[in-house]
Design an enzyme around this catalytic site. Structure first.
Site, PDB file in Angstrom:
ATOM      1  N   GLU A 150       0.815  -1.207   0.000  1.00 58.73           N
ATOM      2  CA  GLU A 150       0.000   0.000   0.000  1.00 58.73           C
ATOM      3  C   GLU A 150       0.858   1.270   0.000  1.00 58.73           C
ATOM      4  OE1 GLU A 150      -4.155  -1.466   2.093  1.00 58.73           O
ATOM      5  OE2 GLU A 150      -2.675  -0.429   3.327  1.00 58.73           O
ATOM      6  N   GLU A 305      -6.814  -7.335  -1.076  1.00 59.35           N
ATOM      7  CA  GLU A 305      -7.306  -7.115   0.286  1.00 59.35           C
ATOM      8  C   GLU A 305      -8.733  -6.587   0.250  1.00 59.35           C
ATOM      9  OE1 GLU A 305      -5.172  -4.751   3.090  1.00 59.35           O
ATOM     10  OE2 GLU A 305      -3.215  -5.530   2.498  1.00 59.35           O
TER      11      GLU A 305
END
Length: 670
Positions: A150, A305
């Site tokens: 991320e 995710e």
């Protein structure tokens, strides 16, 4: 074979065995096999465990984890563990820690605690990646490399001295000379003329508004600096393990990183998405981000995710009601994903994410969430045949990060109410509601094959981009405040719409931002608008309007009442439509354009039902809390139930039908 060596659809989640005693690991892999998990993401935050001291590696525990996964048929999305540096690195080299715009050095104790430009961090990361690649490059569990995690979630920018040096080098590479920099930045304004690159600093906190082109270049630089970190690790992996694909998990439509550039640097696009269960419209925004993921490489991608139920970082973390976890996963597949992964496998007992849901909840196999996990795993096995299939879209939405960064400059704009995501959604929402497939495209991508291209906003538009759009042989729609500046954020000669003036046939005489609460009505011109638009009532516009000077265009609608009464609001020249305002509802305009272009939905659906197509597979997703009834235009077999369906069907609340039909391409995209 799909995106990795794992066949079918990917299912699993982040696995953090280092948080648990080893006797739990055996139970984990046994339950993974029971649920149908075929991939686990491991070692994301494990640098401090893998290299507890400089140059001293402890791989034994990870060896055992990967062996266990492989023995139970679970592949590994193996992270390079560089998402957070270990404590020893930041204590031995405190200059690694990032500095904010006010000059405060951010402490260790969370994650992503590093300066993207730090050579110390970069060198240490590369050494770790090389050691991991050498050790695990031939491990039979390895299916995918996962670089970082991320990027830009916590640290997008750093304002330290090292970042300043890096920024100056980036600027010198871009402009060549200080004179080139001065010309681009317009430094004759406010006495900012530079005589050497070493006089330039990042746009730190200043007494007043900072040079907007300096801020724009800083945005470009920050995206590139983090991309350099990714590319350094990727270079090692491609050298040592050239046959193993590489990814990093994106964060949907993220302002800070130019995902067109990032996607070009990786083998597989993957995304993290967390729609809010408490927001009944969140499935629309996440569908837009999924269409971006599919569009980035024009091929299937991985949802790496999502939450099984509640997250842990909103002010109120609502859980997902029964059926929503499954429906959200099916939605990702409907928009081109070849995997539905989660954060995380086993719910943590401690740390900031101990209340973040997981496939295996705190309550274990007796919990409601575990039953949802088993059901989804079974569904994904039933849907395995959709892997690799593509989507054909007749409509494209234009998304350009440079233009986005310029539009949302922090100061010195006519209004700070123009937000690109909101503008994108204003067009995407009605397209999504009627089941029209949508791609997203950058400003320079080949547009052949599309029937409609919509630029909700193109604040920054170069002559090359304008020529590209003018050459498009379909229907073009351009939203307000477009064609205002060039690549250096300097207003085009003659003002807006700059190089779009000829294809649109107009000039913007004056921007007319509307104060909060003020409404400007827009009414179709009798005899000009056609179809549904001709019969539409006056539509409210808020936030933004413009005083236009029409030169060679037909006026489709005019402002009604207020200071702009009678002035052109919406125009058309040939097949190019321009909206000078933000309508509450663009449906009347959109309907006319779609009809003229011959664009049809993939299915006629009732309110609350989302329709998409992947090859011969028609997805019908009921996001409503009540059953939906609709008529099928073609018969097919529902892969989820095995039933043959035709004619009128009912889809229960928060449920879905995935219909195998005889229509559509079977693989690839446009």
């Amino acid at each position: 074979m799909g995106l990795t060596r794992v066949s079918g659809l990917l299912f699993g989640g982040d696995y953090n065995p280092e948080q648990w005693p080893e006797h739990v690991w055996e139970e984990d892999v046994r339950l993974m096999a029971e649920a149908g998990v075929n991939m686990a993401t491991v070692a994301v935050f494990s640098w401090s465990r893998l290299e507890p001291r400089p140059g001293e590696y402890d791989f034994g525990w990870l060896d055992r984890v990967l062996d266990l996964l492989h023995e139970h048929g679970v592949a590994a999305d193996l992270a390079t563990a560089t998402a957070t540096p270990p404590p020893w690195l930041v204590r031995d080299h405190p200059e690694v820690l990032p500095v904010d715009a006010a000059g405060t050095r951010l402490e260790f104790g969370s994650r992503q605690s590093y300066c993207p430009s730090s050579p110390v961090f970069r060198d240490a990361a590369v050494r770790l990646v090389r050691a991991m690649a050498a050790r695990y490059g031939r491990h039979p569990a390895l299916a995918l490399w996962h670089i970082g995690n991320e990027y830009a979630d916590h640290v997008l920018e750093c304002f330290c001295a090292e970042s300043a040096r890096h920024f100056r080098a980036w600027l010198e590479s871009r402009y060549g000379t200080v004179d080139g920099l001065n010309a681009a930045w317009g430094t004759s304004c406010w006495g900012q003329h530079y005589t050497a690159f070493d006089q330039v600093e990042p746009p730190r906190k200043a007494p007043g508004p900072v040079n907007p082109t300096q801020v724009l270049d800083w945005r470009r630089f920050c995206s590139d600096a983090l991309l350099e970190c990714f590319e350094l690790e990727r270079a090692v992996l491609r050298e040592v393990t050239p046959d193993v694909p590489v990814t990093t998990n994106f964060m949907s439509i993220l302002h800070g990183l130019d995902y067109w550039k990032w996607a070009a640097a990786e083998d597989v696009v993957s995304d993290d998405a967390y729609p809010d269960p408490a927001d009944p419209e969140s499935h629309v925004a996440v569908a837009l981000s999924y269409d971006l993921m599919r569009s980035l490489k024009r091929r299937p991608w991985i949802l790496l995710e999502q939450a099984a139920s509640a997250v842990s970082w909103r002010e109120v973390n609502a859980p997902k009601p029964p059926g929503m976890m499954r429906l959200h996963s099916l939605q990702a597949l409907a928009h081109g994903a070849d995997g539905a992964m989660f954060f995380q496998w086993r719910q943590a007992r401690y740390g900031p994410e101990k209340f973040h849901s997981a496939l295996l909840p705190h309550g274990g196999t007796a919990a409601r969430g575990w039953r949802d996990t088993l059901r989804l795993g079974a569904d994904l096995r039933r849907l395995a045949e959709i892997a690799g299939t593509g989507t054909r879209a007749d409509v494209a939405l234009l998304l350009d990060w440079d233009s986005w960064w310029g539009l949302e400059a922090p100061e010195s704009m006519p209004s700070d109410r123009l937000r690109l995501k909101d503008l994108l959604l204003s067009w995407y929402r009605p397209l999504h509601a009627r089941g029209v497939a949508v791609d997203l495209v950058p400003a320079g991508r080949d547009l052949s094959g599309y029937r409609v291209v919509i630029a909700p906003n193109l604040y920054m538009c170069t002559p090359e981009q304008a020529r590209h759009l003018a050459a498009f042989d379909g229907h073009l729609v351009v939203g307000p405040f477009s064609g205002v500046v060039d690549a250096a954020d300097q207003v085009h000669d003659g003002g807006a719409p700059g190089p779009l003036r000829e294809p649109l046939g107009l000039t913007v005489d004056e921007f007319w931002p509307l104060p909060d609460g003020q409404v400007q009505r827009v009414r179709p011109v009798t005899g000009a608008a056609t179809g549904a638009y001709a019969d539409a009532a006056a539509v409210p516009a808020r936030t933004w309007a413009e005083w236009l000077r029409v030169e060679d265009a037909e006026v489709l609608a005019r402002y009604e009442g207020g200071d702009l009464d009678g002035q052109p609001a919406i125009t058309r020249r040939g097949r190019a439509t321009y909206l000078s305002c933000l309508l509450d509802d663009v449906t009347p305009v959109l309907s006319e354009v779609l009809a003229a272009a011959g664009v049809r939905p993939v299915a006629d659906v009732p309110e609350g039902v989302e329709a998409t197509r992947r090859g011969p597979y028609l997805f019908l997703l009921n996001h409503a809390t009540t059953p939906a009834r609709m008529d099928l235009a073609e018969p097919g077999t529902d892969l989820l139930t095995g039933r043959d369906l035709r004619g009128r069907i009912e889809i229960p609340a928060r449920d879905a039908v995935v219909l195998r039909t005889g229509a559509g391409p079977t693989e690839g995209e446009r």
